[in-house]
Design an enzyme around this catalytic site. Structure first.
Site, PDB file in Angstrom:
ATOM      1  CE  LYS A  90      -3.918   2.249   0.473  1.00  0.00           C
ATOM      2  NZ  LYS A  90      -3.487   2.998  -1.002  1.00  0.00           N
ATOM      3  CE  LYS A 114       4.232   7.568   5.429  1.00  0.00           C
ATOM      4  NZ  LYS A 114       3.762   8.458   4.439  1.00  0.00           N
ATOM      5  CE  LYS A 126       4.861   7.483  -2.356  1.00  0.00           C
ATOM      6  NZ  LYS A 126       4.318   8.022  -1.321  1.00  0.00           N
ATOM      7  CG  ASP A 166       3.486  11.033  -2.859  1.00  0.00           C
ATOM      8  OD1 ASP A 166       3.519  10.802  -1.677  1.00  0.00           O
ATOM      9  OD2 ASP A 166       4.505  11.499  -3.409  1.00  0.00           O
ATOM     10  CB  THR A 210      -2.106  13.704   4.385  1.00  0.00           C
ATOM     11  OG1 THR A 210      -2.375  12.587   3.448  1.00  0.00           O
ATOM     12  CG2 THR A 210      -0.747  13.457   4.650  1.00  0.00           C
ATOM     13  CG  ASN A 241      -4.081  16.323  -0.467  1.00  0.00           C
ATOM     14  OD1 ASN A 241      -3.630  15.555   0.391  1.00  0.00           O
ATOM     15  ND2 ASN A 241      -5.466  16.447  -0.698  1.00  0.00           N
ATOM     16  CB  SER A 373      -5.471   5.028   2.000  1.00  0.00           C
ATOM     17  OG  SER A 373      -5.321   6.142   0.998  1.00  0.00           O
TER      18      SER A 373
HETATM   19  P1  NDP Z   1       0.764  17.794  -4.204  1.00  0.00           P
HETATM   20  O1  NDP Z   1       1.370  17.481  -5.530  1.00  0.00           O
HETATM   21  O2  NDP Z   1      -0.455  18.003  -3.977  1.00  0.00           O
HETATM   22  O3  NDP Z   1       1.721  19.246  -3.574  1.00  0.00           O
HETATM   23  C1  NDP Z   1       2.965  19.223  -3.595  1.00  0.00           C
HETATM   24  C2  NDP Z   1       3.349  20.644  -3.246  1.00  0.00           C
HETATM   25  O4  NDP Z   1       4.818  20.715  -2.854  1.00  0.00           O
HETATM   26  C3  NDP Z   1       3.211  21.523  -4.303  1.00  0.00           C
HETATM   27  O5  NDP Z   1       2.900  23.023  -3.771  1.00  0.00           O
HETATM   28  C4  NDP Z   1       4.477  21.725  -4.996  1.00  0.00           C
HETATM   29  O6  NDP Z   1       4.677  23.132  -5.566  1.00  0.00           O
HETATM   30  C5  NDP Z   1       5.442  21.738  -3.846  1.00  0.00           C
HETATM   31  N1  NDP Z   1       6.679  20.775  -4.238  1.00  0.00           N
HETATM   32  C6  NDP Z   1       6.708  19.465  -4.961  1.00  0.00           C
HETATM   33  N2  NDP Z   1       7.855  19.096  -5.464  1.00  0.00           N
HETATM   34  C7  NDP Z   1       8.683  20.258  -4.988  1.00  0.00           C
HETATM   35  C8  NDP Z   1       9.875  20.382  -5.148  1.00  0.00           C
HETATM   36  N3  NDP Z   1      10.841  19.531  -5.382  1.00  0.00           N
HETATM   37  N4  NDP Z   1      10.570  21.597  -4.592  1.00  0.00           N
HETATM   38  C9  NDP Z   1       9.672  22.507  -3.810  1.00  0.00           C
HETATM   39  N5  NDP Z   1       8.428  22.312  -3.904  1.00  0.00           N
HETATM   40  C10 NDP Z   1       7.888  21.385  -4.242  1.00  0.00           C
HETATM   41  O7  NDP Z   1       1.698  16.652  -3.188  1.00  0.00           O
HETATM   42  P2  NDP Z   1       1.065  16.315  -1.832  1.00  0.00           P
HETATM   43  O8  NDP Z   1       0.597  17.577  -1.175  1.00  0.00           O
HETATM   44  O9  NDP Z   1       0.268  15.056  -1.975  1.00  0.00           O
HETATM   45  O10 NDP Z   1       2.412  15.727  -1.310  1.00  0.00           O
HETATM   46  C11 NDP Z   1       3.333  16.645  -0.529  1.00  0.00           C
HETATM   47  C12 NDP Z   1       4.131  15.717   0.312  1.00  0.00           C
HETATM   48  O11 NDP Z   1       3.469  14.977   1.334  1.00  0.00           O
HETATM   49  C13 NDP Z   1       5.174  14.863  -0.381  1.00  0.00           C
HETATM   50  O12 NDP Z   1       6.313  14.606   0.247  1.00  0.00           O
HETATM   51  C14 NDP Z   1       4.199  13.459  -0.352  1.00  0.00           C
HETATM   52  O13 NDP Z   1       5.085  12.316  -0.211  1.00  0.00           O
HETATM   53  C15 NDP Z   1       3.971  13.506   1.309  1.00  0.00           C
HETATM   54  N6  NDP Z   1       2.484  13.041   1.458  1.00  0.00           N
HETATM   55  C16 NDP Z   1       1.733  12.856   0.951  1.00  0.00           C
HETATM   56  C17 NDP Z   1       0.338  12.074   1.320  1.00  0.00           C
HETATM   57  C18 NDP Z   1      -0.856  12.265   0.611  1.00  0.00           C
HETATM   58  O14 NDP Z   1      -2.113  11.900   0.949  1.00  0.00           O
HETATM   59  N7  NDP Z   1      -1.044  12.804  -0.694  1.00  0.00           N
HETATM   60  C19 NDP Z   1       0.459  11.450   2.577  1.00  0.00           C
HETATM   61  C20 NDP Z   1       1.744  11.432   3.353  1.00  0.00           C
HETATM   62  C21 NDP Z   1       2.647  12.265   2.650  1.00  0.00           C
HETATM   63  P3  NDP Z   1       4.179  23.251  -7.156  1.00  0.00           P
HETATM   64  O15 NDP Z   1       2.805  23.563  -6.884  1.00  0.00           O
HETATM   65  O16 NDP Z   1       5.080  24.376  -7.689  1.00  0.00           O
HETATM   66  O17 NDP Z   1       4.625  21.952  -7.894  1.00  0.00           O
HETATM   67  O1  2IT Z   2       3.080   8.967   1.445  1.00  0.00           O
HETATM   68  C1  2IT Z   2       1.947   8.637   1.684  1.00  0.00           C
HETATM   69  O2  2IT Z   2       1.700   8.032   2.622  1.00  0.00           O
HETATM   70  C2  2IT Z   2       0.922   8.806   0.702  1.00  0.00           C
HETATM   71  N1  2IT Z   2       1.279   9.453  -0.434  1.00  0.00           N
HETATM   72  C3  2IT Z   2      -0.575   8.168   0.842  1.00  0.00           C
HETATM   73  C4  2IT Z   2      -0.622   6.576   0.345  1.00  0.00           C
HETATM   74  C5  2IT Z   2      -1.933   6.061   0.442  1.00  0.00           C
HETATM   75  O3  2IT Z   2      -1.986   4.708  -0.112  1.00  0.00           O
HETATM   76  O4  2IT Z   2      -2.675   6.666   0.755  1.00  0.00           O
END
Ligand code: NDP
Ligand code: 2IT
Length: 441
Positions: A90, A114, A126, A166, A210, A241, A373
């Site tokens: 997952k 996690k 992943k 992600d 999250t 997100n 999830s």
């Molecule tokens: P999104 O794509 O929704 O948003 C990512 C954000 O981070 C955007 O604002 C983006 O900017 C910025 N960003 C991405 N890459 C870079 C970079 N290399 N340098 C600077 N800024 C960057 O992703 P999520 O919010 O889903 O994910 C954010 C983090 O949280 C990641 O590390 C992900 O692995 C982690 N995560 C996500 C989960 C989920 O449920 N979605 C769960 C647990 C962890 P821009 O808009 O300019 O692209």
């Molecule tokens: O990093 C993470 O935990 C996620 N991007 C969410 C994974 C999931 O299966 O909901």
């Protein structure tokens, strides 16, 4: 360091010398496990650590698609099926040009721990691609997702491997991926993907989970240390997100969020961020944060130089370096909440802990997304929907329990409020127990 731990770490480094994020993630976990490993000399004989750091399966595949200009573009797709010890693989899918094998493996490795912390029956995995969704038309996104799933479908299933979103993969992408999976399999296997739209099997509160979960964890961590969120100021990197819903819950809990960012810049609004405006710019228009007016616009990294009580890195890995940590500490930060995966470098984390700054480690504090999830998968199996309030309450309880597990493990080993070590130890003990029980596989 313990001789067995050192041996495994050295092997990981020599076998994977070009995979720096993967080595970093393994190093960060293994170095905190020393007191546990010391107590269990039987682990070496059964190569428990060697098996834990090696993915069960690593799949790469070609993803060709035709862009709007009629050109054929080829990307690389990945799925790391890391561990099926405690449930089906997952974990999310990331679409970002930086995606490579090292990043996939680091994320997959973190996911095992996690997912174990959530207390739910989910293994670790992943995937993703070096495809950049930014600036692409809906048609291009759809054709890419269809091509990606045409290959991925043979490896996944609701009892086998369950991807989600992600970076760069949200509800739109999950919709296209789900449609193609269903078309190929000719069966309605609702639980094969999570983060689905509400009209075809998604869960209420998954989108928020999250970010909300991060703030529930922060509240517990601060309360346990005689502090509270109420009246604090915070900076949040990213505006995707995780960042958006962390901001929403933070504001609800009485925090004043004064800055957010994206990959190109940062906005500093002393009066407090107007989140509706951010949602309009990022979620609806898919635009740049620079479109947020009446605020100071700075470069992305400048966010760590802004004075705030709490810093919530919610963008990407290694976005907080030792240099940034020094600025934050000099400005009096009291707590760091990792919304992104591995957002702080090892040196930054060590600096925070040495300066009595509370650190909520990613694999615990951002686990609310994957936990919800798993709640989505349960609803799909039950063929039933829970209300927003029901899911949110389950999420809150899960985050409280995760915090307690980290706290208990840290206390048991005399580590005070080092929840970074606490999270690793709590997760590892559960996984090690399952590994011993299942024999050499
Ligand atoms: P999104 O794509 O929704 O948003 C990512 C954000 O981070 C955007 O604002 C983006 O900017 C910025 N960003 C991405 N890459 C870079 C970079 N290399 N340098 C600077 N800024 C960057 O992703 P999520 O919010 O889903 O994910 C954010 C983090 O949280 C990641 O590390 C992900 O692995 C982690 N995560 C996500 C989960 C989920 O449920 N979605 C769960 C647990 C962890 P821009 O808009 O300019 O692209
Ligand atoms: O990093 C993470 O935990 C996620 N991007 C969410 C994974 C999931 O299966 O909901």
């Amino acid at each position: 360091m313990n001789r067995y731990l050192e041996k495994v770490l050295n092997e990981v480094k020599t076998k994977n010398e070009h995979e720096k994020e993967y080595i970093q993630a393994v190093d960060e976990v293994l170095t905190t496990l020393e007191p546990v490993i010391e107590k269990h000399c039987e682990y070496e004989q059964m190569a428990l650590l060697e098996r834990m750091v090696e993915p069960e399966r690593l799949i790469t595949f070609r993803v060709p698609y035709v862009n709007d200009a009629g050109q054929t573009i080829v990307h690389r797709g990945y799925r790391v099926q890391y561990s099926s010890l405690i449930g089906p693989y997952k974990g999310g899918l990331r679409f970002h040009p930086s995606v490579n094998q090292s990043i996939m493996k680091f994320l997959g490795f973190e996911q095992i721990f996690k997912n174990a912390l959530t207390g739910l029956p989910i293994g670790g995995g992943k995937g993703g691609s070096d495809f950049d969704p930014k600036g692409k038309s809906d048609g291009e996104i759809m054709r890419f997702c269809q091509s990606f799933m045409t290959e991925l479908q043979r490896h996944i299933g609701q009892d086998v491997d369950v991807p989600a979103g992600d970076i760069g993969v949200g509800e739109r992408e999950i919709g296209y991926l789900f449609g193609q999976y269903k078309r190929i399999k000719d069966a309605y296997e609702g639980g094969v993907l999570t983060g689905k739209g509400l009209s075809y099997g998604g869960s209420l509160a998954r989108k928020e989970a999250t970010g909300y979960g991060l703030m529930y964890f922060m509240r517990e961590m601060l309360n346990a240390n005689g502090q509270s969120l109420e009246g604090k100021t915070a900076v949040i990197s990213g505006s995707g997100n995780v960042a958006i819903y962390a901001c929403q819950k933070a504001q609800e809990l009485g925090v004043k969020v004064i800055a957010m960012s994206d990959s190109q810049g940062c906005i500093y609004d002393k009066n407090g961020i107007n989140l509706e405006l951010i949602k309009q710019i990022k979620e609806v228009n898919r635009g740049r944060i620079s479109e947020y007016k009446n605020a100071q616009y700075l470069e992305s990294k400048a966010i760590w130089g802004i004075k705030a009580d709490i810093a919530l890195p919610c963008a990407t890995q290694n976005e907080v370096t030792l240099e940034d940590a020094k600025k934050l500490v000099a400005n009096g930060v009291i707590a760091i909440g990792e919304g992104a995966n591995m957002p702080c470098t090892k040196e930054a984390t060590e600096y925070f802990l040495a300066n009595n700054v509370l650190v909520a480690p990613a694999k615990a504090s951002n686990a609310g997304g994957v936990a919800t999830s798993a709640i989505e998968m349960s609803q799909n199996s039950m063929r039933y929907y829970l209300t927003f309030e029901e899911v949110d309450k389950m999420l809150e309880n899960i985050m409280i329990n995760i915090f307690k597990s980290c706290q208990k493990a840290a206390e048991e080993y005399g580590l005070g409020n080092n929840y970074v070590a606490g999270a690793n130890i709590a997760a590892f003990r559960k996984l090690a127990k399952a590994m011993k029980a299942q024999g050499i596989v």
